[in-house]
Scaffold this active site. Structure first.
Site, PDB file in Angstrom:
ATOM      1  N   HIS A 574       0.826  -1.454  -0.027  1.00 53.00           N
ATOM      2  CA  HIS A 574       0.047  -0.080  -0.064  1.00 53.00           C
ATOM      3  C   HIS A 574       0.842   1.218   0.012  1.00 53.00           C
ATOM      4  O   HIS A 574       0.807   2.020   0.814  1.00 53.00           O
ATOM      5  CB  HIS A 574      -0.841   0.050   1.052  1.00 53.00           C
ATOM      6  CG  HIS A 574      -1.708  -1.165   1.211  1.00 53.00           C
ATOM      7  ND1 HIS A 574      -2.532  -1.781   2.313  1.00 53.00           N
ATOM      8  CD2 HIS A 574      -2.482  -1.986   0.283  1.00 53.00           C
ATOM      9  CE1 HIS A 574      -3.460  -2.799   2.205  1.00 53.00           C
ATOM     10  NE2 HIS A 574      -3.276  -2.983   0.843  1.00 53.00           N
ATOM     11  N   HIS A 617      -7.477  -1.098   3.288  1.00 56.08           N
ATOM     12  CA  HIS A 617      -6.897  -0.998   1.784  1.00 56.08           C
ATOM     13  C   HIS A 617      -6.907   0.143   0.946  1.00 56.08           C
ATOM     14  O   HIS A 617      -8.097   0.624   1.240  1.00 56.08           O
ATOM     15  CB  HIS A 617      -7.051  -2.494   1.469  1.00 56.08           C
ATOM     16  CG  HIS A 617      -6.653  -3.577   2.194  1.00 56.08           C
ATOM     17  ND1 HIS A 617      -6.012  -4.542   1.855  1.00 56.08           N
ATOM     18  CD2 HIS A 617      -6.818  -3.957   3.381  1.00 56.08           C
ATOM     19  CE1 HIS A 617      -5.640  -5.558   2.565  1.00 56.08           C
ATOM     20  NE2 HIS A 617      -6.187  -5.180   3.542  1.00 56.08           N
TER      21      HIS A 617
END
Length: 697
Positions: A574, A617
């Site tokens: 990420h 996320h």
């Protein structure tokens, strides 16, 4: 045989695991069937209204939405291939684990430089290099940040025009606009104890959001176990309060249990559009710039098929939009002459705009895991022997990890949370002056601004500080093993990304400076302790037969945890914030309209603009951000406005050789059990000196 080997064999048996990753030519009939706007012969027009750099998540959203205006021409330049030759590996959810494209030519295969706080290990940073970008290769979690995080993003803009476009009330509808939610079947809902609120979801958008067609029964123990330790199940994790425990939705099309990603969602279903062109295998090398009043304007985009191939250009009629992600977008800016002059000038790249924040503020979610041995029954259920006759079916092959939880700071630290917060506040000036890799005062000011928001707005709230994931798809320790992962969500450690070559095909230097801030070590340690506690708590402990890594005998004290975790952590995939949306005097790169400071027609639309990491996320917030950007851009041009940053003062220089390159061929929950092990008052200060010494080596 190992669990993952069994499922990999199943994938092979049903003909879904592609063995040859070479790019295979397609028949003309197949090309017409699978493509909408994808150019297979390399022939494009000489100019387009919008040239989009990157055909990943945001790039394809923009391509689809902007080309809805029939009088607007749109080009996407994507460095990777179409993905047609490996579509089966992309489409089958289980292949994300058992027949992954990571490590192939469909992966950028980035790597960090050695990290001092991680025993000088360099970590892999995979990113999708294919139409659809990382949405074609990721784990498919559809998790949203909380309202407070979006509102904090908007608040960091210091009241600038357009700031409210990034608050929850504006982004929530955009996330729903992108979504096509399908509720789980009754059997799956009962098996996983799944809860959801249909009012928080969109049901007519392009991206399918649903649940696997098969669940390992142990998933049903997840939320009940977390409830036992005070982290309550969340019946509506997508409505602005994304903390607690739940079974996440996934980007799966429930009609056929295939991956739903930006290409299959936004491009493949389109009817033919003469105004849309998507060119794969086209790496953007730089933007060609010219002076435009007080600003800089992109007049052309330069690209090449491969390193050493002839350079080609396409003209920009309206805007160049960077959608290359947290790595690609700042890299293109720097090769174009927009970025920190102390990086560009030593390379001989003429500095059009001295923008010190480009590549700074780099953040990532760092993750570790506690590995357990599990019962034969649980292992067998994953291997398919208890799949109700569906072994090898698309429903069975859609199983992916989805049990998740977001503990807040009190869940992690108990009564020590206020002291921890006080320690962070007492050390903000130290951290900004010592740990920030840039010496530019505006960048340092931006770090202080985001540190303050994290410490005083987000940390005291119910928002999660660690993500817990229940991993049932195999571990590195072999058969009959499962894991609980812990990942820090709001890192105080910030890094940088920069180029050290004039060749755009050379990879940039990636330095996330993991665990450089001692607060991160403490939070991650406590998250891993919580993972251990979950493995020992009913009813989850009924499917666990022992702890394999780190093992209770080997690791029990805080120093033992700290010494162990630095050798096993890795990225959660990420990366964000390297072109942060912040005020210019806080080291920002883009303003709230996503326009790069000092330019009149260059925007950045991807996860690099998030000023700080989310407790989530990044796929869903990026879909929402891209939808918002597309609406913003269409409204801007349809109203006939003229771009202007005239009120912005930047350090700009306009080289006399504007049309040529100086770079050669130069791309609220309960208390925590056992929280007493956390170091008390002064923990950060005690670690600070050691961290400084470590990074001085």
């Amino acid at each position: 045989m190992r669990t993952q080997c069994k499922l990999a064999a199943l994938l092979s048996l049903v003909g879904l695991a592609a063995a040859d990753l070479r790019h295979q030519p397609l028949s003309a009939q197949h090309r017409r069937a699978v493509s909408s706007g994808i150019i297979y012969n390399g022939q494009i027009a000489s100019s387009y209204d919008f040239v989009i750099v990157g055909g990943g998540l945001a790039g394809l959203v923009l391509a689809s939405r902007l080309s809805e205006d029939a009088n607007t021409t749109v080009l996407v330049l994507e460095a990777g291939d179409t993905g047609d030759a490996v579509r089966s590996q992309i489409d089958v959810p289980g292949n994300a684990y058992y027949s992954s494209l990571l490590g192939t030519t469909y992966d950028w295969q980035f790597e960090t430089i050695p990290q001092p706080a991680l025993d000088n290990h360099a970590l892999a940073w995979p990113r999708g290099r294919v139409l659809g970008g990382s949405t074609a290769v990721n784990g498919m979690y559809m998790v949203r940040p909380s309202q407070l995080e979006f509102d904090s993003w908007a608040g960091l803009q210091a009241g600038a025009a357009g700031a409210t476009d990034w608050a929850w009330d504006a982004i929530f509808p955009m996330m729903r606009k992108s979504e096509n939610f399908t509720a789980p079947s009754a059997a799956i809902s009962d098996e996983g104890a799944i809860q959801y609120n249909i009012a928080s979801h969109g049901t007519t958008g392009p991206v399918h959001s649903s649940f696997p067609g098969f669940l390992v029964p142990a998933v049903g123990n997840w939320t009940e176990t977390l409830d036992w330790i005070g982290i309550v199940p969340n019946p509506d994790p997508d409505g602005g309060q994304g903390w607690g425990a739940f079974i996440a939705t996934s980007s799966i099309n429930p009609d056929n249990f295939t991956r739903s990603y930006s290409r299959s969602a936004y491009i493949d279903p389109l009817p033919p559009r003469a105004n849309l062109a998507i060119l794969p295998n086209a790496t953007v090398t730089r933007l060609i710039l010219a002076q435009d009043g007080q600003n800089v304007k992109a007049t052309q985009v330069e690209y090449a098929a491969y390193d050493g191939a002839p350079l080609q250009t396409v003209s920009v009629n309206k805007e160049a939009i960077l959608a290359g992600g947290a790595i690609g977008s700042p890299t293109v800016l720097m090769h174009s002459g927009i970025g920190p002059s102390n990086v560009l000038q030593p390379l001989g790249i003429s500095t059009y705009i001295n923008l010190p924040g480009v590549g700074q503020n780099l953040q990532d979610h760092l993750s570790g895991e506690v590995v357990f041995s599990t019962t034969a029954e649980t292992a067998a259920s994953l291997e398919g022997t208890q799949a109700g006759g569906e072994t090898g079916s698309s429903a069975f092959l859609s199983f992916i990890n989805s049990a998740i939880a977001y503990p807040n700071i009190t869940d992690l630290l108990g009564d020590y949370a206020p002291t921890f917060q006080s320690d962070i506040n007492a050390n903000i000036t130290w951290a900004a002056s010592t740990l920030v890799p840039s010496t530019d005062p505006t960048v340092i000011a931006g770090y202080k601004a985001t540190y303050n928001v994290l410490a005083n707005t987000i940390m005291p709230s119910q928002v999660g500080q660690v993500e817990l994931l229940f991993s049932l798809t195999g571990t590195s320790l072999g058969a009959n093993t499962i894991a609980i992962q812990a990942a820090i969500q709001h890192p105080f450690s910030r890094g940088q990304l920069y180029i050290n070559s004039t060749n755009p095909f050379d990879k940039p230097v990636i330095d996330p400076r993991y665990l450089s801030h001692p607060a991160d070590i403490i939070i991650l340690r406590e998250g891993l302790k919580l993972a251990r506690t979950l493995g020992e708590t009913q009813p989850l402990n009924a499917v666990i037969t022992g702890e394999l890594s780190p093992g209770t005998a080997a690791v029990s004290t805080d120093p033992e945890w700290d010494a162990w975790l630095v050798g096993i952590v890795g990225t959660e995939y990420h990366p964000a914030s390297s072109c942060a949306m912040l005020p210019l005097d806080n080291g920002g790169v883009v303003d709230p309209t996503l326009r790069v400071y000092g330019t009149s027609n260059i925007r950045v639309v991807d996860a690099s603009v998030f000023p700080m990491e989310f407790s989530a996320h990044l796929m869903v917030p990026t879909y929402g951000m891209a939808e918002q950007a597309a609406q913003m851009i269409r409204q801007f041009w349809n109203e006939g406005l003229t771009p202007s940053n005239a009120t912005t003062t930047v350090s700009a220089a306009f080289p006399s050789n504007t049309g040529s390159s100086d770079s050669g061929s130069g791309s609220g929950s309960g208390s925590k059990s056992g929280a007493s092990a956390i170091s008390p008052s002064g923990a950060i200060a005690l670690l600070a000196a050691a961290v400084v010494a470590l990074f001085a080596l």
